[in-house]
Design a protein around this motif. Structure first.
Motif, PDB file in Angstrom:
ATOM      1  N   VAL A  72      -2.522  -9.753  -1.474  1.00 51.39           N
ATOM      2  CA  VAL A  72      -2.410 -10.684  -0.345  1.00 51.39           C
ATOM      3  C   VAL A  72      -2.390 -12.132  -0.834  1.00 51.39           C
ATOM      4  O   VAL A  72      -1.439 -12.885  -0.582  1.00 51.39           O
ATOM      5  N   ASP A  73      -3.440 -12.543  -1.541  1.00 53.08           N
ATOM      6  CA  ASP A  73      -3.577 -13.948  -1.937  1.00 53.08           C
ATOM      7  C   ASP A  73      -2.708 -14.334  -3.127  1.00 53.08           C
ATOM      8  O   ASP A  73      -2.271 -15.484  -3.227  1.00 53.08           O
ATOM      9  N   LYS A  74      -2.458 -13.398  -4.025  1.00 49.40           N
ATOM     10  CA  LYS A  74      -1.758 -13.732  -5.265  1.00 49.40           C
ATOM     11  C   LYS A  74      -0.265 -13.403  -5.250  1.00 49.40           C
ATOM     12  O   LYS A  74       0.470 -13.839  -6.127  1.00 49.40           O
ATOM     13  N   VAL A  75       0.179 -12.597  -4.267  1.00 49.73           N
ATOM     14  CA  VAL A  75       1.602 -12.231  -4.215  1.00 49.73           C
ATOM     15  C   VAL A  75       2.239 -12.649  -2.894  1.00 49.73           C
ATOM     16  O   VAL A  75       3.180 -13.442  -2.861  1.00 49.73           O
ATOM     17  N   LEU A  76       1.720 -12.132  -1.778  1.00 52.42           N
ATOM     18  CA  LEU A  76       2.370 -12.370  -0.486  1.00 52.42           C
ATOM     19  C   LEU A  76       2.273 -13.814  -0.007  1.00 52.42           C
ATOM     20  O   LEU A  76       3.265 -14.399   0.435  1.00 52.42           O
ATOM     21  N   VAL A  82      -1.644  -5.782   4.679  1.00 49.92           N
ATOM     22  CA  VAL A  82      -1.980  -4.937   3.534  1.00 49.92           C
ATOM     23  C   VAL A  82      -3.291  -4.225   3.802  1.00 49.92           C
ATOM     24  O   VAL A  82      -4.248  -4.816   4.322  1.00 49.92           O
ATOM     25  N   ASP A  83      -3.358  -2.958   3.440  1.00 47.68           N
ATOM     26  CA  ASP A  83      -4.591  -2.177   3.473  1.00 47.68           C
ATOM     27  C   ASP A  83      -4.898  -1.766   2.032  1.00 47.68           C
ATOM     28  O   ASP A  83      -4.175  -0.968   1.441  1.00 47.68           O
ATOM     29  N   ALA A  84      -5.948  -2.344   1.466  1.00 53.82           N
ATOM     30  CA  ALA A  84      -6.311  -2.042   0.076  1.00 53.82           C
ATOM     31  C   ALA A  84      -7.352  -0.934  -0.017  1.00 53.82           C
ATOM     32  O   ALA A  84      -7.727  -0.532  -1.126  1.00 53.82           O
ATOM     33  N   GLY A  85      -7.826  -0.438   1.124  1.00 52.40           N
ATOM     34  CA  GLY A  85      -8.777   0.670   1.106  1.00 52.40           C
ATOM     35  C   GLY A  85     -10.051   0.383   0.350  1.00 52.40           C
ATOM     36  O   GLY A  85     -10.717   1.292  -0.131  1.00 52.40           O
ATOM     37  N   ASN A  86     -10.413  -0.913   0.218  1.00 46.42           N
ATOM     38  CA  ASN A  86     -11.591  -1.351  -0.539  1.00 46.42           C
ATOM     39  C   ASN A  86     -11.492  -1.035  -2.026  1.00 46.42           C
ATOM     40  O   ASN A  86     -12.497  -0.939  -2.728  1.00 46.42           O
TER      41      ASN A  86
END
Length: 487
Positions: free
Chosen positions: A228-232, A217-221
């Protein structure tokens, strides 16, 4: 902020209506960029918040004694906290309660008006998201929600007119006492849990349906790091190589925008470097997204609409897909000839596209997907909310479902769905900034100037045998994937 003499003197200098940006509000919140004076101050934000509360009270046809609960969240912008505090003060001083979510996504703010969770004081009567999407660090703005969805242009104008009056009155009355209550709620955990449950359901409630899949995942800051932590991870996915998850309102790595070339190159490289099965990228406030398959092929713009159309048309055969009018003719052929659906082009602007899909349904023409090439996508099943995370969950649902039959399958199941999409040889979007003080305007209106440019382009096209004007277009002058538009 304490209201001083300088605040009173500046009252007449604030033109609230200039803060309107279609169906939301945007302005300059941070000084430091030449030629861009601050116009979204804390005092302005307070007035807008109080005006929204008054508008909401009127919409719900409640008397003035009713205490509303309004959720407030923000993305990673550096002006977020001061504006959050100002909005909170504006609401509580008006006698209403605030649910502070902190770092949040725009779709979550709408969902908070639907969630039934008494422990966390939901549903909220309305929600305010502090964001300016992918605009530069000095900008910020507000998006508003009720349980009916986002507000329209008329609503925003009404709120800004009310805010102007509140602002003027505050100069004479001073600061009001805060009588409302502020409650801090970890709403993003609630929202993310719902996304996880959607994937589990699609996979027949298998405990770890994405186990073995490598997804970066790239969240672009921006605000999308939660994915990432809460879904994947709860779904079993490997997420090593995910990047720019930490919120940073200066956006040091790239513009958080799936339309941006550098942003797409960044997530593509992350997929290839980590030999990942899939890459996901979000914009700042997570209402838009795009993907990259294991070979580095970008799934955005026409491709992402084609992919979502394939998924939706499997579930709802023959349905109408509404898009903005700059989509390709190849996409039309794909939706109508290969998928058996109907492609309905409409004028640009994600709210325009969504509203058109809603209108079609009201006339009896079934539509389950409304999507812009920018990455804004909304589904009837998800209350017509443009939710970038939910769009990616639809892809994960497909992956999870396929893996119950073949545990070794990767993103090929997604790329196979867009097989046969005819793609334009060149797709370029050029945005021209027009100086409204330029001599060519000759004191006339911007609209008149824009119309004259479009007429000139039509004349040029008519004289060139290699150029053709699209027969049906809502933007201006369109030729294949080349668009010149005026608004």
């Amino acid at each position: 902020a304490t209201q001083g003499a300088s605040d009173v003197l500046s009252i007449d200098k604030v033109d609230f209506l200039k803060l309107q940006n279609g169906s939301d509000i945007r302005g300059v919140a941070i000084a430091g960029v030449e030629g861009e004076p601050v116009n979204l101050t804390e005092l302005v934000a307070e007035a807008i918040a109080a005006a929204f509360a008054a508008w909401l009270l009127n919409k719900k046809k409640a008397d003035g004694l009713r205490r509303l609960r309004i959720s407030v969240g923000h993305d990673s912008r550096i002006s977020a906290h001061k504006l959050q505090n100002a909005i909170t003060h504006g609401i509580t001083a008006a006698g209403h309660d605030v649910l502070q979510f902190g770092l949040a996504s725009t779709p979550a703010m709408f969902n908070s008006t639907l969630t039934k969770d008494a422990i966390n004081h939901c549903p909220a009567d309305g929600g305010i998201m502090i964001t300016a999407s992918h605009l530069p660090y000095n900008r910020n703005g507000f998006k508003f929600f009720t349980s009916d969805g986002g507000l329209n242009k008329t609503d925003i104008k009404d709120i800004l007119e009310r805010a102007s009056r509140v602002y003027e009155e505050s100069a004479h009355c001073g600061k009001q006492e805060q009588t409302g209550v502020v409650t801090h709620v970890d709403y993003m955990s609630i929202y993310a849990s719902d996304l996880v449950q959607a994937v589990l359901k699609s996979a027949g409630n298998k405990e770890k349906p994405l186990e073995g899949l490598h997804i970066v995942v790239d969240a672009g800051n921006g605000a999308g790091g939660f994915f990432v932590d809460k879904v994947l991870k709860p779904l079993g996915a490997v997420t090593d190589g995910s990047q720019f998850l930490e919120p940073d309102g200066l956006f040091p790595n790239h513009i958080p925008n799936p339309e941006d070339k550098a942003a797409m190159e960044a997530i593509t490289q992350a997929v290839l470097n980590n030999k990942a099965d899939l890459g996901i990228i979000f914009d700042t406030d997570v209402d838009r997204s795009a993907a990259v398959d294991s070979s580095g092929r970008e799934l955005n713009r026409n491709r992402l609409i084609a992919l979502m159309s394939a998924i939706v048309l499997e579930e709802h055969p023959g349905t109408t897909v509404v898009t903005d009018s700059v989509t390709s003719d190849g996409l039309t052929a794909f939706i109508e000839k290969k998928l058996g659906g109907k492609h309905h082009r409409f004028k640009r602007g994600y709210k325009n596209v969504i509203d058109e899909a809603i209108r079609l349904n009201s006339t009896g023409e079934e539509s389950h997907l409304a999507m812009e090439t920018s990455g804004h996508g909304a589904l009837k099943e998800n209350h017509w909310l443009d939710d970038g995370a939910y769009m990616m969950v639809k892809l994960l649902n497909k992956l999870a479902g396929a893996r119950t039959l073949n545990p070794n399958i990767g993103s090929k199941v997604l790329t196979d769905l867009v097989e046969g999409l005819e793609e334009a040889a060149v797709t370029v979007e050029i945005r021209l900034k027009i100086d409204q003080n330029h001599a060519d305007l000759k004191g006339g209106s911007f609209r008149d100037y824009g119309e004259s440019i479009l007429k000139h382009l039509e004349s040029v096209i008519s004289k060139d045998p290699n150029l053709n004007k699209a027969p049906k277009n809502h933007e201006g002058v369109c030729r294949s994937s080349l668009l010149v538009s005026g608004s």
